[in-house]
Design a protein around this motif. Structure first.
Motif: not given
Ligand code: PLP
Length: 430
Positions: A163-179, A212-221
């Motif tokens: 799994v290749l994940s953007d470093e700023l993905n949402h916390a729930s993605i990070i937790d899901g990947i940890r599982l 990846t997040d489609g839109v990153f919620s903290m920056d709106g990018d």
């Protein structure tokens, strides 16, 4: 008086009874010590949050969610600029009515998970509508998008996958990947070169999933999905996006980031929420290939072991999706309002992160400043919230303003004026 005298026929030997009594008397001491110790550990931790200025208070709203709200402790009408209520559907009359009708017809809840006796025809109808909305084969509902993210990766990916994940993905993605037991590779935020390196590194894996997040919620990018899909196709990978901050209003018909960037047929799996633009109650879902959705119904733990979405929530969300399927007028109304706010603030000298997204982070840097400014904005009748560590990186505190289709031009102008007044007071602008 001895115990023998009190209970002469007691079969329990006296010594045993005395032992039992002495245990009963001394036992509370031990747990009491543990609780006192835990309290002290927790108080120390809480104090460190207060000292760092990153304490998150909760203001109490006493009205429906909307552009104008009532807040406990304030008699004035308050402008709300911090909800994820992007389309103003949280208190749309038709969305409320549909919830009421579902409550009357289907009851308050199912008292069950989906596979026991928790599936009603209205759950199936919403899944079908969401699959249609996203133009994907099938859909599965969860109690939240957090659950959808927690339940996906473990089912799809095993130890032979990556799994290749953007470093700023949402916390729930990070937790899901940890599982999940797949090989984990984190690529730099929106960095296609780094993603390509990681794709090369994982070529020997069976499945590779770019996340990846489609839109990153903290920056709106907005994620560079065209480049991501190009690379995924070149290296034989699948693409997953989290569309919580895009579903309903990005793209010409509000279908999301994949529509905005013209890659609806190149993104394979989408997770999103019913708790933001789609009525704002609660619930999440996955849309994607049918065999994936079938397998999630068999194996995904938050789906299998958590209650069905309540009928009123499903009724409201279904109406929200129907409104969007019928017309793209609401979705379209966002862009002009977003630009009005962004232009007004930039001209006044503020730094607003992101591009054209209705998430407009007013960058301030210092956590305490963000929190004080948000308090002062409320005194001027505008509800906004300061975001600080750990929600955003240290030194990048901000006030995240969110524009809604329910805001009028005059709401937006009043908010820009309040920011100017508050920004001057705190020396952020001159
Ligand atoms: N993913 C992203 C990007 C989010 O912003 C959120 C909510 O904050 C979630 C997932 C979780 O959504 P839900 O509130 O439906 O659990």
């Amino acid at each position: 008086m001895s115990l023998h005298a009190l209970f002469p026929k007691l079969s329990l030997p006296l010594r045993g009874l005395q032992l039992l009594r002495s245990r009963t008397l001394t036992a509370p001491n031990r747990p009491y010590g543990a609780v006192a110790q835990a309290r002290s550990v927790l108080e120390t931790e809480l104090e460190s949050i207060r000292v760092a200025g990153t304490w998150k208070g909760e203001r109490v709203i006493t009205s429906k969610q909307g552009a104008h709200i009532s807040v406990d402790g304030s008699s004035a009408d308050i402008l709300n600029f911090c909800a994820n209520n992007y389309l103003g559907l949280s208190s749309h009359p038709e969305v409320i009515q549909a919830g009421i009708e579902a409550l009357q017809k289907y009851g308050a809840g199912l008292s069950s998970v989906r596979f026991i006796c928790g599936t009603q025809d209205l759950h199936k109808k919403l899944e079908q509508k969401l699959a249609q909305f996203h133009e994907r084969e099938d859909c599965i509902l969860y109690a939240s998008c957090f659950d959808a993210n927690a339940g996906l990766f473990e089912v799809l990916l095993g130890p032979e996958d990556a799994v290749l994940s953007d470093e700023l993905n949402h916390a729930s993605i990070i937790d899901g990947i940890r599982l999940c037991r797949a090989k984990r590779l984190r690529y730099k935020h929106m960095d296609l070169n780094d993603l390509e390196d990681k794709l090369k590194e994982s070529q020997s894996s069976r499945l590779r999933l770019v996340v990846t997040d489609g839109v990153f919620s903290m920056d709106g990018d907005v994620a560079p999905l065209v480049g991501i899909c190009d690379l995924a196709e070149q290296y034989g990978a699948l693409v997953f996006i989290d569309e919580c901050h895009a579903t309903g209003f990005l793209g010409i018909r509000g279908r999301g980031t994949d529509e905005l960037l013209g890659v609806m047929d190149r993104v394979h799996i989408v997770n999103s929420t019913l708790g933001k633009a789609l009525g704002g109650a609660a619930g999440g879902y996955t849309v994607g290939p049918k065999p994936l959705i079938d397998l999630l119904r068999q194996r995904s733990r938050p789906y299998l072991f958590s209650n069905s979405l309540p009928p009123p929530v499903v009724g409201s969300a279904t109406r929200a999706v129907e409104l969007l399927l019928a017309s793209n007028e609401i979705a379209q109304s966002m862009a002009a309002k977003t630009m009005r706010f962004r232009n007004g603030m930039t001209q006044a000298g503020f730094t607003i992160a992101g591009a054209a997204h209705p998430i407009c982070p007013v960058m301030l840097g210092d956590a305490r400043l963000a929190s004080l400014m948000a308090d002062d904005m409320l005194k001027l009748g505008v509800y906004v919230i300061g975001f600080s560590y750990p929600v955003v990186p240290k030194g990048k505190a901000r006030i995240r303003v969110q524009i809604s289709a329910a805001h009028t031009d005059s709401d937006i102008d009043r908010t820009v004026d309040a920011f100017i007044q508050t920004g001057r007071k705190h020396g952020v602008i001159s």
